[in-house]
Design a protein around this motif. Structure first.
Motif, PDB file in Angstrom:
ATOM      1  N   THR A  81       2.569   1.723  -3.362  1.00 38.42           N
ATOM      2  CA  THR A  81       1.790   2.158  -4.342  1.00 38.42           C
ATOM      3  C   THR A  81       1.464   3.670  -4.226  1.00 38.42           C
ATOM      4  OG1 THR A  81       0.355  -0.130  -4.389  1.00 38.42           O
ATOM      5  CG2 THR A  81      -0.763   1.954  -5.119  1.00 38.42           C
ATOM      6  N   GLN A 124       4.505   5.417  -5.673  1.00 44.21           N
ATOM      7  CA  GLN A 124       4.582   5.225  -7.197  1.00 44.21           C
ATOM      8  C   GLN A 124       3.416   6.317  -7.768  1.00 44.21           C
ATOM      9  OE1 GLN A 124       3.391   0.982  -8.352  1.00 44.21           O
ATOM     10  NE2 GLN A 124       5.121   0.688  -9.270  1.00 44.21           N
ATOM     11  N   LYS A 125       2.311   6.466  -7.178  1.00 45.68           N
ATOM     12  CA  LYS A 125       1.398   7.399  -7.471  1.00 45.68           C
ATOM     13  C   LYS A 125       2.134   8.715  -7.442  1.00 45.68           C
ATOM     14  CE  LYS A 125      -2.923   4.857  -6.888  1.00 45.68           C
ATOM     15  NZ  LYS A 125      -4.208   4.697  -6.181  1.00 45.68           N
ATOM     16  N   LYS A 133       0.827  -1.325   0.111  1.00 49.90           N
ATOM     17  CA  LYS A 133      -0.048   0.100  -0.043  1.00 49.90           C
ATOM     18  C   LYS A 133       1.005   1.178  -0.062  1.00 49.90           C
ATOM     19  CE  LYS A 133      -3.745   2.264   2.454  1.00 49.90           C
ATOM     20  NZ  LYS A 133      -4.516   2.487   3.733  1.00 49.90           N
ATOM     21  N   THR A 165       7.276  -3.266  -4.885  1.00 54.02           N
ATOM     22  CA  THR A 165       6.054  -2.260  -5.561  1.00 54.02           C
ATOM     23  C   THR A 165       6.949  -1.084  -6.345  1.00 54.02           C
ATOM     24  OG1 THR A 165       4.602  -2.866  -3.892  1.00 54.02           O
ATOM     25  CG2 THR A 165       3.957  -1.315  -5.151  1.00 54.02           C
TER      26      THR A 165
END
Length: 347
Positions: free
Chosen positions: A19, A22-23, A16, A64
């Motif tokens: 992510t 990454q965003k 989580k 991730t």
């Protein structure tokens, strides 16, 4: 300051977070020299032995974002320990911080000024964790996964302060911020936390403050080779502990390698202890805020533009209420954070 909630399996909590990175197109400067990389690799083995769950969380992040797990874990374990080649590494190893806890009038209160270079302010985080098979807790951090301070559902507060260590003294082990995370997740009270801490290999000098809702509180002065329990100062039926960026016991003062370059640690320590005796009388929360704001003496009035209080915290250990100024407390209001209180008491 970011406010994140994480729950469940450690690997998935890492996914989580990864992510989110990454965003946000967030990248990491994994610039480690040979000493740091070797220190990180050996420390990761120790971290995995004592706290394998957090290694899975780190792996969730690294998988991730597409980073090499061992390099990423090594970088995190060098933070607050041996990031000494400052131009190539973030976070810069300039750390102040004052943390204290006191028991008075049936209340147990913790307070902290977290002092860092201002570029770390906006990325700081206050996070609620609900891990599988672990305590629920709030952790405040200028990094992630580990942290500088926190409070768990049992009313245990844990905090670190940085103490300078010469490079040749550093050993593989937990850095102070992973100590905070480990004890918040595993310990239920001060004595339990002391027992767990005494078994941990520590990488570099640091102070670990422990206080629980019963009023039991200590500072554990840690070096890579030994640990010293500094008991609370007693005044009648009241007590206080305080930690800054030095070892304040006579026995451990020789291990402190700052040579006095510690952002007025002595002044800050004296202001806290004197204020406990002379200023903190009845309205404990308001008077603790005034202390952290520097109303009673030098606390956050740094003149260096590259160093400031990036957040201030107050914990009420019985109610689990948290009050935080997200920036210099002279400029930012203390806002209540009832997330941990609500999880524990269902409100």
């Amino acid at each position: 300051m970011y406010h994140l909630r994480l729950k469940g399996d450690h690997y998935q909590m890492g996914v989580k977070r990864g992510t989110i990175f990454q965003k946000g197109n967030i990248s990491f400067p994994l610039h480690l020299d040979a000493f740091q990389l070797e220190h990180g690799k050996q420390s990761e083995q120790i971290l995995k032995k004592y706290f394998p769950e957090v290694c899975e969380e780190i792996r969730g992040v690294s998988d991730t974002i597409g980073a090499d797990y061992l390099s990423f874990a090594s970088w995190m374990l060098c933070m607050g320990c041996c990031m000494y080649n400052l131009e190539q590494n973030i976070p810069v190893e300039i750390r102040g911080c004052t943390a204290f806890a006191y028991s008075k009038g049936g209340r147990v209160i913790y307070g902290r000024n977290n002092d860092l270079p201002p570029f770390l302010r906006d990325g700081s985080k206050s996070e609620i964790y609900s891990p599988v098979n672990g305590n629920r807790f709030n952790i405040t951090t200028s990094s992630f996964i580990n942290g500088e301070e926190g409070l768990n559902e049992h009313g245990l507060a844990v905090a670190m302060t940085f103490v300078m260590t010469r490079l040749e003294k550093i050993r593989p082990g937990f850095n102070s911020c992973f100590v905070v995370r480990y004890l918040l997740e595993k310990a239920v009270n001060t004595d339990n936390a002391i027992s767990l801490l005494m078994d941990l290999p520590i990488a570099s000098n640091c102070n670990i403050l422990l206080a629980d809702k019963s009023g039991r509180m200590v500072v554990v002065e840690c070096t890579p080779t030994d640990k010293n329990i500094r008991e609370a100062i007693k005044s009648g039926g009241d007590s206080i502990v305080c930690t800054v960026n030095s070892f304040t016991s006579d026995e451990y003062a020789p291990f402190d390698d700052a040579n006095g370059d510690d952002y007025d640690s002595g002044k800050r320590y004296k202001v806290v202890v004197d204020s406990f005796t002379n200023k903190i009388k009845d309205d404990y929360l308001e008077e603790t805020k005034q202390l952290l704001m520097g109303k009673y003496g030098f606390m956050c009035q740094y003149e260096d533009p590259n160093f400031e209080t990036v957040w201030s915290s107050i914990f009420d250990l019985e109610s689990l209420m948290i009050y935080r100024a997200e920036g210099d407390p002279r400029k930012k209001r203390f806002i209540s954070d009832n997330r941990l209180h609500g999880m524990k008491f269902g409100r």
